[in-house]
Design a protein around this motif. Structure first.
Motif, short mmCIF file in Angstrom:
data_model
loop_
_atom_site.label_atom_id
_atom_site.label_comp_id
_atom_site.label_asym_id
_atom_site.label_seq_id
_atom_site.Cartn_x
_atom_site.Cartn_y
_atom_site.Cartn_z
N LEU A 283 0.83 -1.20 0.00
CA LEU A 283 0.00 0.00 0.00
C LEU A 283 0.87 1.26 0.00
O LEU A 283 0.55 2.24 -0.69
CB LEU A 283 -0.93 0.00 1.21
N ARG A 284 1.97 1.23 0.73
CA ARG A 284 2.89 2.38 0.73
C ARG A 284 3.40 2.66 -0.68
O ARG A 284 3.44 3.81 -1.12
CB ARG A 284 4.06 2.11 1.68
N ALA A 285 3.78 1.60 -1.38
CA ALA A 285 4.26 1.77 -2.76
C ALA A 285 3.15 2.30 -3.67
O ALA A 285 3.38 3.16 -4.52
CB ALA A 285 4.79 0.43 -3.29
N TRP A 286 1.93 1.83 -3.48
CA TRP A 286 0.79 2.28 -4.28
C TRP A 286 0.51 3.76 -4.03
O TRP A 286 0.25 4.51 -4.96
CB TRP A 286 -0.42 1.42 -3.93
N LEU A 287 0.60 4.16 -2.77
CA LEU A 287 0.34 5.56 -2.43
C LEU A 287 1.42 6.50 -2.98
O LEU A 287 1.17 7.69 -3.20
CB LEU A 287 0.25 5.73 -0.92
N SER A 288 2.62 5.97 -3.18
CA SER A 288 3.73 6.81 -3.65
C SER A 288 3.71 7.03 -5.15
O SER A 288 4.48 7.85 -5.67
CB SER A 288 5.06 6.18 -3.24
N LYS A 289 2.84 6.34 -5.87
CA LYS A 289 2.78 6.49 -7.31
C LYS A 289 2.21 7.86 -7.66
O LYS A 289 1.48 8.46 -6.88
CB LYS A 289 1.90 5.39 -7.92
N PRO A 290 2.53 8.38 -8.84
CA PRO A 290 1.94 9.65 -9.28
C PRO A 290 0.42 9.57 -9.29
O PRO A 290 -0.14 8.48 -9.37
CB PRO A 290 2.52 9.85 -10.70
N VAL A 291 -0.22 10.73 -9.25
CA VAL A 291 -1.68 10.79 -9.29
C VAL A 291 -2.17 10.09 -10.54
O VAL A 291 -1.70 10.35 -11.65
CB VAL A 291 -2.18 12.25 -9.26
N ARG A 292 -3.15 9.18 -10.37
CA ARG A 292 -3.60 8.35 -11.50
C ARG A 292 -4.62 9.09 -12.34
O ARG A 292 -5.49 9.74 -11.82
CB ARG A 292 -4.17 7.04 -10.95
#
Length: 313
Positions: free
Chosen positions: A304-313
């Motif tokens: 989830l941390r990695a998912w949250l760190s992605k650019p705005v989708r």
């Protein structure tokens, strides 16, 4: 403004199967409707323990209220569009001390509920974020709201829904249920615990029992409303999975709930009750693919941390 500080569940639609998810603040709903930075790892991966007077032996009203407390189906306006539910700001009746929305919060655990985003009627024209309170022991509080003007929990809850969050006038049964649930919340503090898929699944299994009464009494409108709220809980679990197999299982549960409501609408009550029994058995002993996929899903904090760190989708 206790119940008023409820935020956010889910605005997810998958192949027309889901309404908004309700168990806690959503991922995709927040991305669609909230400013960047509104999601944080702590509030999405930890939850205070729920402590109810009487434990799990509750009345239908309290159990229906517990489900409604977790559902975005109660409020209106932008709150409903964003998938706002009471449970996210008051997880298990406590206060969410991690909650933060840029522009509406000045620190974690604070939110401005008298803002035009929620309701033009409730906008006071000032930036005044206030601390999210706990609802534990609310039945013993003589006055409610930040201004301490309301003494009736029922009146207070109705004002939050209609005035602060622009919702439709709640029917008496729903209002009674929300009050009944809040009155079960014990006053003692409880520690935060890690959130696992099994917790959301257990909540869903418990909430399925709420459907038994309207099916027994052959009440089609109430069956449909409760089934909609339950599909919300399925949707919240669904959004955490990215693998096809668990998604398909959850989608089939949502279809079953929709089917139960359709059978009730058609007056085919024995079939609707049988379908609920079958779904309860499946949820109590779900296919192994669900449990196997959970460690690789967004229930895992690091993923989830990695998912949250992605650019705005």
């Amino acid at each position: 403004m206790l119940l008023a500080l409820c935020l956010f569940a889910q605005g997810l639609f998958v192949q027309g199967l889901f309404v908004q998810a309700a168990a806690a603040q959503s991922l995709r709903g927040a991305l669609d409707w909230l400013p960047p930075g509104s999601l944080n790892l702590e509030e999405l991966t930890r939850r205070p323990q729920e402590i109810q007077t009487g434990g799990r032996q509750q009345s239908f009203f309290a159990e229906y209220g517990r489900l409604a407390f977790r559902s975005p189906d109660v409020l209106g306006g932008n709150a409903r569009k964003a998938g706002l539910s009471c449970h996210a700001c008051h997880p298990n009746g406590d206060a969410n001390r991690h909650f933060f929305i840029p522009g509406l919060s000045d620190r974690p655990g604070h939110i401005d509920v008298t803002h035009a985003l929620w309701s033009a009627k409730g906008d006071d024209g000032r930036a005044n974020p206030l601390q999210i309170p706990s609802l534990r022991g609310v039945k013993d509080k003589p006055r409610l709201g930040f201004d301490r003007r309301l003494g009736s929990l029922r009146e207070f809850t109705r004002n939050v829904i209609v005035l602060e969050f622009d919702g439709a006038e709640p029917d008496p049964l729903l209002l009674d249920a929300l009050v009944a649930y809040q009155q079960t919340l014990a006053g003692e503090q409880a520690p935060e615990q890690p959130l696992h898929f099994e917790d959301d699944l257990g909540d869903f299994v418990r909430a399925l029992g709420v459907l038994r009464l309207p099916l027994a009494e052959e009440n089609a409108p109430l069956t449909e409303r409760i089934a909609t709220m339950l599909r919300s809980q399925v949707g919240f679990m669904h959004e955490r999975f990215e693998a096809t197999a668990p998604q398909q299982i959850l989608e089939s549960w949502s279809q079953d709930l929709r089917g139960i409501a359709a059978l009730a609408e058609a007056g085919r009550w024995p079939e609707a009750r049988d379908k609920l029994g079958a779904l309860q058995r499946q949820a109590r002993q779900p296919p192994a693919a669900l449990a196997a996929a959970a460690p690789h899903s967004l229930y895992d904090p690091e993923k989830l941390r990695a998912w949250l760190s992605k650019p705005v989708r």
